[in-house]
Design an enzyme around this catalytic site. Structure first.
Site, PDB file in Angstrom:
ATOM      1  N   GLY A  75       0.902  -1.087   0.105  1.00  0.00           N
ATOM      2  CA  GLY A  75      -0.147  -0.014   0.117  1.00  0.00           C
ATOM      3  C   GLY A  75       0.717   1.352  -0.002  1.00  0.00           C
ATOM      4  CG  ASP A 101      -5.313  -4.092 -11.116  1.00  0.00           C
ATOM      5  OD1 ASP A 101      -5.003  -5.240 -10.319  1.00  0.00           O
ATOM      6  OD2 ASP A 101      -6.316  -3.612 -11.106  1.00  0.00           O
TER       7      ASP A 101
HETATM    8  N1  LIG Z   1      -1.157   6.220  -0.967  1.00  0.00           N
HETATM    9  C1  LIG Z   1      -0.151   5.616  -1.818  1.00  0.00           C
HETATM   10  N2  LIG Z   1       0.814   6.321  -2.040  1.00  0.00           N
HETATM   11  C2  LIG Z   1       1.846   5.983  -2.941  1.00  0.00           C
HETATM   12  N3  LIG Z   1       1.746   4.816  -3.251  1.00  0.00           N
HETATM   13  C3  LIG Z   1       1.112   3.779  -3.129  1.00  0.00           C
HETATM   14  C4  LIG Z   1      -0.205   4.158  -2.407  1.00  0.00           C
HETATM   15  N4  LIG Z   1      -1.083   3.301  -2.292  1.00  0.00           N
HETATM   16  C5  LIG Z   1      -0.338   2.466  -3.004  1.00  0.00           C
HETATM   17  N5  LIG Z   1       0.698   2.785  -3.698  1.00  0.00           N
HETATM   18  C6  LIG Z   1       1.240   2.027  -4.465  1.00  0.00           C
HETATM   19  O1  LIG Z   1       0.633   0.971  -5.002  1.00  0.00           O
HETATM   20  C7  LIG Z   1       1.347  -0.430  -4.876  1.00  0.00           C
HETATM   21  C8  LIG Z   1      -0.007  -1.398  -4.839  1.00  0.00           C
HETATM   22  O2  LIG Z   1      -0.787  -1.093  -3.846  1.00  0.00           O
HETATM   23  P1  LIG Z   1      -1.451  -2.086  -2.824  1.00  0.00           P
HETATM   24  O3  LIG Z   1      -0.297  -2.785  -1.966  1.00  0.00           O
HETATM   25  O4  LIG Z   1      -2.423  -1.381  -2.317  1.00  0.00           O
HETATM   26  O5  LIG Z   1      -1.800  -3.008  -4.036  1.00  0.00           O
HETATM   27  P2  LIG Z   1      -3.179  -4.250  -4.114  1.00  0.00           P
HETATM   28  O6  LIG Z   1      -3.985  -4.369  -2.885  1.00  0.00           O
HETATM   29  O7  LIG Z   1      -2.783  -5.552  -4.866  1.00  0.00           O
HETATM   30  O8  LIG Z   1      -4.257  -2.991  -4.989  1.00  0.00           O
HETATM   31  P3  LIG Z   1      -5.318  -3.704  -6.042  1.00  0.00           P
HETATM   32  O9  LIG Z   1      -5.436  -5.028  -5.942  1.00  0.00           O
HETATM   33  O10 LIG Z   1      -6.401  -2.921  -5.569  1.00  0.00           O
HETATM   34  O11 LIG Z   1      -4.893  -3.184  -7.332  1.00  0.00           O
HETATM   35  C9  LIG Z   1       2.166  -0.236  -3.795  1.00  0.00           C
HETATM   36  O12 LIG Z   1       3.220  -0.989  -3.579  1.00  0.00           O
HETATM   37  C10 LIG Z   1       2.735   1.295  -3.725  1.00  0.00           C
HETATM   38  O13 LIG Z   1       3.851   1.110  -4.715  1.00  0.00           O
END
Ligand SMILES: Nc1ncnc2c1ncn2[C@@H]1O[C@H](COP(=O)(O)OP(=O)(O)OP(=O)(O)O)[C@@H](O)[C@H]1O
Ligand SMILES: [Mg+2]
Length: 320
Positions: free
Chosen positions: A222, A251
């Site tokens: 995140g 994604d």
């Molecule tokens: N608030 C934020 N600010 C900057 N970068 C972020 C933020 N939130 C997410 N990211 C970036 O996005 C990437 C993916 O986020 P996350 O871990 O939420 O993926 P996810 O849960 O697989 O998302 P989804 O499945 O909804 O596409 C993180 O590794 C980070 O690089």
């Protein structure tokens, strides 16, 4: 060509309310949008927007399936659809002034014949692919080890597979040695045996994924960025903090990692690209859309930190 396999595409319906959502009450919807969605479909959108050759393979059925066909026909995304009987699912997001509530349908059941048709189409596309991306949930009727089967078939063509999944779907895929897995922290928690409180914990869990069969693992954390445990080293990467809609950021990370892998960039550059593009995705309200200028600016500002391999002697990074 990057082959994007989306086994459970969806028509994403968004309802907007001008007052709070209250279970058990009737609400007037102030506006409504719908568009083709699904994790790998978002990846294909992002790649196509950047001029990176990809093909989206997906089963589609009934009216909802036709609406996805029509939506994507208006884009440059190259598609290969397999017609199925069951109606393609919808996901409904209810957006009120403070929150978003998501209702995910499970997806249409695929018969054995329909799953075999998807596999046949996949195998026909593999000879022209450079890498395969598979992400998201499996519809009913598709075997729980579907990503293992797809990864193993890709390996027969010496193709790397990138798997974005969690739980039993990821666990099964590991047996076929995917080139890269991209769980988020919650998905990693479903597999790792230890705690995930610190960066050192996440690195240790990443090594567990490698021990279970993955060749490389990028764990998305995140707003804390990502932790990569790869064949050539481990890193933490983070772009600047962005406020907005994190749905679809994973994604965007997968799309950037897929593109950078096909370009054979060194790992640090792949991770900068992934952290920058996924952070930029947070700023965009629509999953599958990223502003290229913001992406470049955030990528240039990514902080990349090499991480030590875990060892019994490593001091804990959190207080006991
Ligand atoms: N608030 C934020 N600010 C900057 N970068 C972020 C933020 N939130 C997410 N990211 C970036 O996005 C990437 C993916 O986020 P996350 O871990 O939420 O993926 P996810 O849960 O697989 O998302 P989804 O499945 O909804 O596409 C993180 O590794 C980070 O690089
Ligand atoms: Mg995700």
């Amino acid at each position: 060509m990057i082959l994007c396999v989306c086994l459970n595409p969806a028509v994403d319906v968004t309802y907007r309310l001008d007052a709070g959502l209250h279970p058990g009450h009737t609400h007037r919807v102030t506006s409504q949008e719908q568009r083709a969605g699904g994790k790998t479909l978002n990846v294909a959108r992002l790649l196509t927007d950047r001029g990176i050759a990809c093909t989206l393979l997906a089963p589609l059925g009934a009216d909802t399936g036709r609406s996805i066909r029509a939506d994507l026909a208006a884009t440059a995304i190259r598609t290969s659809f397999v017609e199925i009987t069951g109606p393609t699912r919808r996901t409904v997001v209810v957006v009120d002034p403070t929150d978003a509530t998501v209702l995910n349908e499970p997806g249409p059941p695929l018969s054995g014949t329909e799953w075999a048709a998807v596999l046949e189409r996949y195998q026909a596309l593999l000879p022209t692919a450079d890498l395969v991306v598979m992400s998201g949930s499996l519809p009913p009727g598709v075997p729980a080890d579907a990503y293992r089967v797809l990864t193993a078939l890709a390996a027969e063509h010496d193709l790397p597979a990138l798997v974005d999944a969690g739980g039993p779907t990821l666990r099964a895929a590991l047996a076929a040695h995917p080139y890269l897995v991209k769980p988020n922290l919650a998905e990693l928690a479903g597999i790792s045996s230890g705690p995930l409180h610190s960066t050192a914990d996440i690195v240790a869990a990443g090594h567990e994924l490698l021990a279970l069969g993955a060749r490389n693992a990028v764990i998305s954390c995140g707003s804390d960025g990502l932790v990569a445990v790869t064949e050539t080293g481990s890193w933490h990467a983070r772009a600047g903090l962005v406020t907005g809609n994190p749905t679809g950021a994973g994604d965007a990370l997968v799309a950037a990692l897929a593109a950078a892998t096909v370009s054979d960039l060194p790992w640090p550059d792949r991770l900068r690209a992934g952290a920058g593009m996924s952070a930029a995705a947070v700023a965009d309200p629509v999953a599958g859309h990223v502003d290229p200028n913001l992406q470049s600016a955030l990528t240039a500002g990514v902080t990349l930190t090499p991480l030590p391999a875990p060892s019994a002697a490593s001091p804990p990074t959190l207080p006991p």
